[in-house]
Design a protein around this motif. Structure first.
Motif, PDB file in Angstrom:
ATOM      1  N   ALA A   1       0.833  -1.199   0.117  1.00  0.00           N
ATOM      2  CA  ALA A   1       0.023  -0.097   0.041  1.00  0.00           C
ATOM      3  C   ALA A   1       0.982   1.243  -0.136  1.00  0.00           C
ATOM      4  N   VAL A   2       2.031   1.280   0.680  1.00  0.00           N
ATOM      5  CA  VAL A   2       2.877   2.532   0.768  1.00  0.00           C
ATOM      6  C   VAL A   2       3.601   2.593  -0.336  1.00  0.00           C
ATOM      7  N   THR A   3       4.049   1.442  -1.017  1.00  0.00           N
ATOM      8  CA  THR A   3       4.791   1.427  -2.367  1.00  0.00           C
ATOM      9  C   THR A   3       3.764   2.170  -3.320  1.00  0.00           C
ATOM     10  N   GLY A   4       2.491   1.790  -3.472  1.00  0.00           N
ATOM     11  CA  GLY A   4       1.548   2.525  -4.326  1.00  0.00           C
ATOM     12  C   GLY A   4       1.397   3.785  -4.078  1.00  0.00           C
ATOM     13  N   LEU A   5       1.171   4.225  -2.661  1.00  0.00           N
ATOM     14  CA  LEU A   5       1.049   5.540  -2.260  1.00  0.00           C
ATOM     15  C   LEU A   5       2.065   6.599  -2.840  1.00  0.00           C
ATOM     16  N   VAL A   6       3.540   6.057  -2.699  1.00  0.00           N
ATOM     17  CA  VAL A   6       4.648   6.825  -3.036  1.00  0.00           C
ATOM     18  C   VAL A   6       4.602   7.012  -4.569  1.00  0.00           C
ATOM     19  N   ASP A   7       4.321   5.975  -5.289  1.00  0.00           N
ATOM     20  CA  ASP A   7       4.251   6.158  -6.838  1.00  0.00           C
ATOM     21  C   ASP A   7       3.161   7.101  -7.053  1.00  0.00           C
ATOM     22  N   ARG A   8       2.128   6.962  -6.481  1.00  0.00           N
ATOM     23  CA  ARG A   8       1.102   8.110  -6.745  1.00  0.00           C
ATOM     24  C   ARG A   8       1.372   9.477  -6.555  1.00  0.00           C
ATOM     25  N   LEU A   9       2.156   9.609  -5.402  1.00  0.00           N
ATOM     26  CA  LEU A   9       2.433  10.986  -5.026  1.00  0.00           C
ATOM     27  C   LEU A   9       3.451  11.562  -5.897  1.00  0.00           C
ATOM     28  N   GLY A  10       4.473  10.639  -6.467  1.00  0.00           N
ATOM     29  CA  GLY A  10       5.411  10.969  -7.324  1.00  0.00           C
ATOM     30  C   GLY A  10       4.806  11.488  -8.793  1.00  0.00           C
ATOM     31  N   ARG A  11       3.751  10.562  -9.124  1.00  0.00           N
ATOM     32  CA  ARG A  11       2.983  11.040 -10.604  1.00  0.00           C
ATOM     33  C   ARG A  11       2.306  12.184 -10.363  1.00  0.00           C
ATOM     34  N   HIS A  12       1.584  12.471  -9.061  1.00  0.00           N
ATOM     35  CA  HIS A  12       0.888  13.961  -8.902  1.00  0.00           C
ATOM     36  C   HIS A  12       1.856  14.873  -8.902  1.00  0.00           C
ATOM     37  N   ARG A  13       2.946  14.790  -8.530  1.00  0.00           N
ATOM     38  CA  ARG A  13       3.996  15.901  -8.466  1.00  0.00           C
ATOM     39  C   ARG A  13       4.515  16.042  -9.766  1.00  0.00           C
ATOM     40  N   GLN A  14       4.517  15.169 -10.568  1.00  0.00           N
ATOM     41  CA  GLN A  14       4.979  15.398 -12.036  1.00  0.00           C
ATOM     42  C   GLN A  14       3.790  16.184 -12.838  1.00  0.00           C
ATOM     43  N   HIS A  15       2.890  15.657 -12.472  1.00  0.00           N
ATOM     44  CA  HIS A  15       1.483  16.095 -13.331  1.00  0.00           C
ATOM     45  C   HIS A  15       1.233  17.537 -13.085  1.00  0.00           C
ATOM     46  N   GLY A  16       1.499  18.020 -11.714  1.00  0.00           N
ATOM     47  CA  GLY A  16       1.444  19.378 -11.424  1.00  0.00           C
ATOM     48  C   GLY A  16       2.598  20.241 -12.052  1.00  0.00           C
ATOM     49  N   ALA A  17       3.740  19.756 -12.180  1.00  0.00           N
ATOM     50  CA  ALA A  17       4.985  20.176 -12.873  1.00  0.00           C
ATOM     51  C   ALA A  17       4.787  20.235 -14.094  1.00  0.00           C
ATOM     52  N   ASP A  18       4.174  19.564 -14.960  1.00  0.00           N
ATOM     53  CA  ASP A  18       3.991  19.372 -16.100  1.00  0.00           C
ATOM     54  C   ASP A  18       2.926  20.568 -16.565  1.00  0.00           C
ATOM     55  N   LEU A  19       2.080  20.712 -15.802  1.00  0.00           N
ATOM     56  CA  LEU A  19       0.968  21.800 -16.136  1.00  0.00           C
ATOM     57  C   LEU A  19       1.554  23.150 -15.663  1.00  0.00           C
ATOM     58  N   ILE A  20       2.374  23.401 -14.976  1.00  0.00           N
ATOM     59  CA  ILE A  20       2.934  24.647 -14.374  1.00  0.00           C
ATOM     60  C   ILE A  20       4.020  25.008 -15.637  1.00  0.00           C
ATOM     61  N   TYR A  21       4.709  23.946 -16.289  1.00  0.00           N
ATOM     62  CA  TYR A  21       5.570  24.104 -17.572  1.00  0.00           C
ATOM     63  C   TYR A  21       4.633  24.604 -18.412  1.00  0.00           C
ATOM     64  N   GLU A  22       3.684  24.051 -18.598  1.00  0.00           N
ATOM     65  CA  GLU A  22       2.656  24.048 -19.972  1.00  0.00           C
ATOM     66  C   GLU A  22       2.175  25.663 -19.936  1.00  0.00           C
ATOM     67  N   ALA A  23       1.822  25.882 -18.682  1.00  0.00           N
ATOM     68  CA  ALA A  23       1.189  27.239 -18.438  1.00  0.00           C
ATOM     69  C   ALA A  23       2.156  28.435 -18.962  1.00  0.00           C
ATOM     70  N   TYR A  24       3.361  28.414 -18.185  1.00  0.00           N
ATOM     71  CA  TYR A  24       4.397  29.304 -18.404  1.00  0.00           C
ATOM     72  C   TYR A  24       5.554  29.263 -19.274  1.00  0.00           C
ATOM     73  N   SER A  25       5.601  28.226 -20.032  1.00  0.00           N
ATOM     74  CA  SER A  25       6.648  28.191 -20.697  1.00  0.00           C
ATOM     75  C   SER A  25       6.501  27.670 -22.231  1.00  0.00           C
ATOM     76  N   ILE A  26       5.328  27.649 -22.600  1.00  0.00           N
ATOM     77  CA  ILE A  26       4.829  27.344 -23.894  1.00  0.00           C
ATOM     78  C   ILE A  26       3.863  28.432 -24.504  1.00  0.00           C
ATOM     79  N   ASP A  27       4.194  28.980 -25.517  1.00  0.00           N
ATOM     80  CA  ASP A  27       3.329  30.100 -26.235  1.00  0.00           C
ATOM     81  C   ASP A  27       2.290  29.667 -27.136  1.00  0.00           C
ATOM     82  N   VAL A  28       0.935  29.479 -26.736  1.00  0.00           N
ATOM     83  CA  VAL A  28       0.024  28.927 -27.484  1.00  0.00           C
ATOM     84  C   VAL A  28      -0.858  30.353 -28.238  1.00  0.00           C
TER      85      VAL A  28
END
Length: 130
Positions: A99-126
């Motif tokens: 259960a903890v291994t799955g949680l750690v994995d999900r937390l990592g994916r959540h962090r990456q998802h948030g970072a990807d959105l911030i990058y897309e918001a402020y680093s890509i000109d659309v």
């Protein structure tokens, strides 16, 4: 007085506890303490990201096209709380480890998802939208 722990640090501490031998004396106690830190850090993360003055509201103002991704992040918060609830220290060590291994994995994916959105918001000109 307990110092506030940031979510990445709390996640790292929890992952580190997984590297210890499950079932060794004190392992469940150590994991339980790390889970408590992650819960506190996650609730703080939710507090500062959601709501009308949260980081997600600012992200929506700056890049409204990202609304579906932001909605996914909010949904992930509820899923992460549920995964935390599923990682019960009173379970057998093998189930707790899984259960903890799955949680750690999900937390990592959540962090990456948030970072990807911030990058897309402020680093890509659309089309001039920034």
């Amino acid at each position: 007085m307990t110092m506030s722990v940031e979510l990445p640090s709390a996640t790292t501490g929890l992952a580190r506890s997984l590297s210890q031998t499950a079932g060794r004396p004190g392992w469940v106690r150590d994991v339980a303490a790390q889970l408590a830190d992650v819960r506190t850090a996650l609730l703080d993360h939710i507090r500062v990201t959601e709501g009308p003055t949260g980081r997600y509201a600012q992200l929506l103002r700056d890049a409204p096209r990202l609304a579906p991704g932001i909605h996914e992040l909010v949904t992930e918060h509820a899923e992460l709380i549920a995964a935390l609830d599923d990682a019960r220290p009173d379970d057998d060590p093998q189930r707790l480890h899984e259960a903890v291994t799955g949680l750690v994995d999900r937390l990592g994916r959540h962090r990456q998802h948030g970072a990807d959105l911030i990058y897309e918001a402020y680093s890509i000109d659309v089309g001039g939208e920034t």
